[in-house]
Design an enzyme around this catalytic site. Structure first.
Site, short mmCIF file in Angstrom:
data_model
loop_
_atom_site.label_atom_id
_atom_site.label_comp_id
_atom_site.label_asym_id
_atom_site.label_seq_id
_atom_site.Cartn_x
_atom_site.Cartn_y
_atom_site.Cartn_z
N GLU A 207 40.53 43.64 47.77
CA GLU A 207 40.03 44.71 46.92
C GLU A 207 39.45 44.10 45.64
O GLU A 207 38.25 43.97 45.55
CB GLU A 207 41.14 45.72 46.62
CG GLU A 207 40.60 46.97 45.95
CD GLU A 207 41.37 48.23 46.29
OE1 GLU A 207 42.35 48.16 47.03
OE2 GLU A 207 40.98 49.29 45.78
N GLU B 129 51.84 47.81 41.10
CA GLU B 129 50.91 48.93 41.29
C GLU B 129 51.66 50.25 41.35
O GLU B 129 51.23 51.26 40.80
CB GLU B 129 50.15 48.72 42.60
CG GLU B 129 49.21 49.86 42.96
CD GLU B 129 48.36 49.54 44.19
OE1 GLU B 129 48.81 48.73 45.02
OE2 GLU B 129 47.25 50.08 44.31
C1 BGC Z 1 43.04 50.74 43.48
C2 BGC Z 1 43.30 51.40 42.18
C3 BGC Z 1 42.37 52.50 41.97
C4 BGC Z 1 42.58 53.46 43.11
C5 BGC Z 1 41.81 54.72 43.05
C6 BGC Z 1 43.19 51.72 44.58
O1 BGC Z 1 42.93 51.21 45.80
O2 BGC Z 1 43.81 49.62 43.67
O3 BGC Z 1 43.95 50.79 41.25
O4 BGC Z 1 42.33 53.05 40.74
O5 BGC Z 1 42.43 52.87 44.35
O6 BGC Z 1 42.70 55.68 43.10
#
Ligand code: BGC
Length: 917
Positions: free
Chosen positions: A509, A773
């Protein structure tokens, strides 16, 4: 700290020594000179660069009353006080930042030497500062003589050429980086040589066998179809008389490597290219340009694959001295020329990515035959340097992970498609040392396999990478858990500030997610000086803005992800405003004003009549909350109101009075709509979530009565959860400041001391060395959360560090950019001391407090040219001393007030030792 600053501090110290400790009224001294908020930047293309400095003084209550800047075209001219490019003359005022260069028009490659002097509060002039410099880059696209070159031979067949074959859904294509070279003669005496280089891909430039710089991932990540940055390096010392070799390694990087999810590569193009030119000025006044072009030669080298997500492989048996002059490239191929796109070339306005720390393993555990897991003791982003002895052809494999499985093996499921695997094949001659150049991993643990014998702590060194922002903060208190929390936020920031502010550094990502950035940006300013870093990224944000004004989910944007939605898109307004608030330079606002205005228009146009959200719209809501959803309509309306309000402030900061009135009016209308649609007579907000009340309070959406109700309800909601938070990204940003704002820091203290789920302390109790996270990334009951989305280095929840600095350290900006500071530590009974430092744009601000019983000591340092209001608990004036004397008699301490048993002083700059009995 830069050397100039150290030199100046040394000067002050030795002065103290000479005078036997009693420092005379030292004049105000200009220090820490910067151009475009960088130290001595090379190759900028801002034609009206901004200069700044700080003023330092050992004397209390000092301020600058006037300044003068000299800019000269040579060191000699500057040494003779000859500002042949610009002499500002003596300018009255206390400005030390955003001083716009006002001299002769600057031209490509020009070198500018400069210095400043200042006048103190009594009108006494300082000496001239130490000299500083900047150089101009290539201002006109026509200045670029280097052509795009690359090498596509190994890129034609989409087969797996690399040793990593365990592709999941799609075959993994990992072509080797290209090696490109040319040779040239130097016959004259060289006066100055500067290399300008860029790439559609990543490039390392070598001159005569040496890397021209320690920078990594040049030229960084932009929307390559629109713009690509270049860097300039002074390479005068690397040139030699006679034969020279200019060489480069070109890798995929963000341009054509794997980026984001879905095992997708080539997001911008399939054919990486670089462009470089070496400009040589000879002492006799002649010039030469060695430029990339069709005459260069190409091949591949020992790096057999290199990719951010997949890792890097190196076969040391293939290493040759091809970057040095005299290498026989007769068998090499011709280079490919031309590029798939024609972006504008611009100087990189931000800091480069560099190694900022080296980590030694904390422990080594055997996990299989020849396989060992190294615990680096810290989750971070970077690579591992391998030091090894092995027979020719021995293959060492390194795999990276953030966490361990219960059996002690590395846990990699949460990396999704990122293979995060490096391999090294030994050449077989003595000790071999290798570090990858074109990949990075988010990791704490490295599994090293293929070893013949037990490794030592010398075998692996962790190289932590980040954009080279300057450290700006320090925090330590009597609670080890809070110290760990502060540390975790710092490391998670460093791990994610890699040319753009990303969500995470480990899985497939690693994107410049807008929501995460706006949630965290204010905290970011407290750990690091991020002004130039955001200057760069905010251009990426504008580049990614949709035609209709909507900002994207992330910048640079990934195809199809251009509708950010509430709280994500709003980063386009919140981040410039926050950068302005922290550093005080309006240029960032001016630069993006039209874009921000388009965004507000978009929000208006998207709305249903009456400023409420349309039936359908994209919104992530309060992402990753704990069973406490906030209606998306509420998030949408609250953020629309907030951005409108910020726009009103931005307009006033820029003197656009009519616009300010218009945006304020818009804010009032949205606020009214918010109250009509979502707020009940009892103050309950639709959804009744913690985040509901946090948003309404912190975005000023309620009238006083309802505000009181919301404050009460917020505390009630927290209490109902056994004094726990339930907020996601959106709510957590402002939860603690909102509690401080309603006078309930007692509740904030309960939350920050928690170590039961969900809380910051919970992750720390599980051994976290970074911010997770999700609140439940790992729990004793359930183990790891869903591996589809479970990063252990996401900074959003780390936004709590702002509350720590402002309420434990008690350092707050009172108004714009710390020109006036509010010092108001609010200790609770569990803490006995806290030491906090913030290097503001005006200089270091420090608080050190100690508490025992009713005895409170507070040492405060306020930078010269700023003032502060100091607030501390004290029953009455007679109980407060400053440096041992009654506070009323202390120099520099001005007005005194005693509201609600809080001693309140106005002070000028300097260090003060307050104490209550
Ligand atoms: C990311 C986030 C992002 C989110 C959107 C995720 O996959 O890691 O931090 O803000 O998607 O909701």
């Amino acid at each position: 700290m830069n050397t100039r600053r150290i030199a100046c501090l040394l000067a002050l110290t030795s002065l103290a020594a000479l005078t036997g400790g009693s420092i005379p009224a030292a004049p105000l001294t200009p220090v820490a000179l910067r151009c475009e908020y960088l130290i001595d930047p090379a190759g900028i293309d801002e034609t009206a660069p901004r200069l700044s400095w700080q003023v330092a003084s050992k004397q209390r209550d000092e301020r600058q009353t006037a300044w003068q800047v000299l800019v000269a075209g040579s060191e000699t001219a500057l040494a003779h006080d000859n500002g042949d490019l610009w002499d500002s003359g003596k300018v009255a005022g206390d400005d030390t930042t955003a001083i716009v260069y006002g001299g002769r028009a600057l031209t490509s490659t020009q070198v500018c030497h400069w210095k400043a002097r200042v006048w103190d509060r009594d009108g006494t002039a300082s000496d001239w500062s130490e000299p500083a410099m900047w150089s101009m880059g290539l201002l006109d696209q026509k200045d670029w003589r280097g052509k795009w070159i690359g090498y596509d031979k190994m890129r034609q067949a989409e087969t797996n050429t690399a040793p990593l074959a365990d592709a999941k859904h799609k075959p993994t294509f990992l072509p080797p980086p290209s090696c490109l070279r040319t040779e040239f003669n130097v016959t004259n005496k060289v006066q100055r040589a500067v290399l300008y280089g860029t790439a559609l891909g990543l490039a390392d430039f070598h001159l005569n066998g040496r890397l021209v710089s320690e920078d990594r991932f040049t030229p960084g990540w932009t929307d390559y179809a629109k713009r690509v940055h270049y860097r300039a390096y002074d390479v005068t010392q690397l040139l030699r008389e006679g034969r020279n070799a200019l060489a480069a390694v070109l890798a995929d990087g963000w341009y054509s490597g794997y980026v984001a999810w879905g095992k997708t590569r080539d997001r911008y193009g399939k054919e990486p290219r670089l462009r470089v030119q070496l400009q040589i000025d000879y002492a006799d006044g002649s010039h030469d340009i060695i430029a990339s072009g069709p005459d260069w030669k190409a091949s591949t080298g020992p790096i057999t694959s290199a990719d951010f997500q997949m890792g890097e492989s190196y076969d040391a048996r293939l290493a040759q001295k091809w970057t040095e002059p005299g290498f026989d490239d007769g068998q090499w191929d011709a280079v490919a020329t031309g590029a798939e796109m024609a972006p504008v070339l611009q100087a990189h306005p931000g800091p480069p990515v560099r190694v900022f720390a080296e980590l030694k393993p904390k422990s080594i555990t055997k996990v299989g035959p020849g396989a060992y897991v190294f615990d680096m003791g810290q989750n971070f982003a970077g690579v591992a340097r391998l030091k090894i002895k092995g027979e020719p052809g021995r293959k060492i494999t390194l795999r990276f992970a953030e966490r361990l499985k219960p059996d002690g093996g590395i846990y990699t499921t949460n990396l999704r498609n990122a293979m995060a695997t490096d391999t090294y094949i030994c050449r077989g001659k003595g000790t071999e040392i290798w570090e990858p150049r074109f990949t990075f991993h988010g990791y704490q643990y490295v599994e090293v396999s293929g070893l013949k014998k037990r490794p030592s702590t010398e075998t692996i060194t962790g190289l932590a990478l980040s954009s080279a922002t300057t450290d700006a903060g320090q925090f330590e208190c009597s609670d080890a858990m809070l110290n760990q929390l502060a540390k975790n936020t710092y490391w998670t920031q460093q791990a994610n500030f890699i040319d753009v502010p990303t969500d995470c550094p480990q899985r497939d990502e690693r994107l410049g997610w807008m929501g995460d950035a706006q949630v965290y940006v204010r905290t970011a300013t407290l750990h690091e000086d991020v002004e130039a870093f955001f200057t760069k990224w905010l251009v990426d944000v504008e580049d990614a803005q949709r035609q209709d004004g909507e900002y994207p989910k992330m910048a640079p944007v990934i195809k199809g992800e251009n509708d950010g939605g509430p709280a994500w898109a709003d980063a386009g307004v919140i981040c410039p405003w926050t950068v302005y608030e922290a550093y005080g330079d309006t240029r960032v606002l001016e630069k993006h004003y039209a874009s921000m205005a388009r965004f507000i228009d978009f929000c208006k146009n998207r709305s249903a009549p009456g400023f409420l959200p349309p039936k359908e719209f994209h919104c992530y809501g309060d992402w990753l909350n704990i069973n406490d959803d906030t209606p998306k309509t509420v998030v949408c309306t609250a953020y629309f109101a907030h951005s409108a309000k910020l726009m009103a402030r931005i307009a006033s900061a820029l003197g656009r009075t009519n616009d300010a009135v218009m945006y304020n009016d818009l804010f009032e209308k949205i606020k009214a709509a918010f109250n009509r649609a979502y707020v009940g007579a009892d103050g309950r907000i639709q959804g009744d979530s913690q985040t509901d009340y946090v948003l309404a309070l912190s975005f000023d959406l309620l009238d006083p009565d309802r505000r009181q109700q919301a404050a009460r309800l917020l505390v009630e909601k927290i209490e109902n959860r056994g004094w726990h938070l339930s907020t996601g990204f959106v709510g957590t940003k402002s939860l603690m400041p909102a509690l401080a704002g309603i006078g309930r820091n007692d509740v904030a203290w309960r939350l920050i001391h928690n170590d039961t789920f969900p809380s910051w302390g919970f992750s720390i109790r599980q051994g976290a060395t970074s911010i997770w996270e999700r609140w439940d990334g790992w729990t004793p009951e359930k183990g790891f959360q869903d591996p589809k989305m479970n990063s252990f280095a996401h900074y959003s929840f780390g936004a709590v560090y702002q509350w720590m600095v402002e309420n434990i350290g008690g350092i707050q900006s009172d108004g714009l950019a710390y020109k006036h500071i509010r010092i108001a530590p609010q200790p609770d009974d569990k803490l006995t001391f806290a030491d906090t430092r913030y290097d503001s744009i005006h200089g270091p601000i420090e608080t050190h407090w100690r508490k025992s019983g009713r005895h409170f000591k507070l040492q405060v340092t306020i930078p010269a040219n700023t003032t502060a209001t100091v607030v501390m608990p004290a029953v009455d004036v007679s109980t407060v001393l400053e440096s041992g004397r009654p506070v009323g008699k202390a120099p520099g301490v001005k007005a005194l007030r005693w509201p609600r048993a809080l001693a309140t002083f106005e002070v000028g700059s300097g260090t003060y030792d307050f104490e209550t009995k």
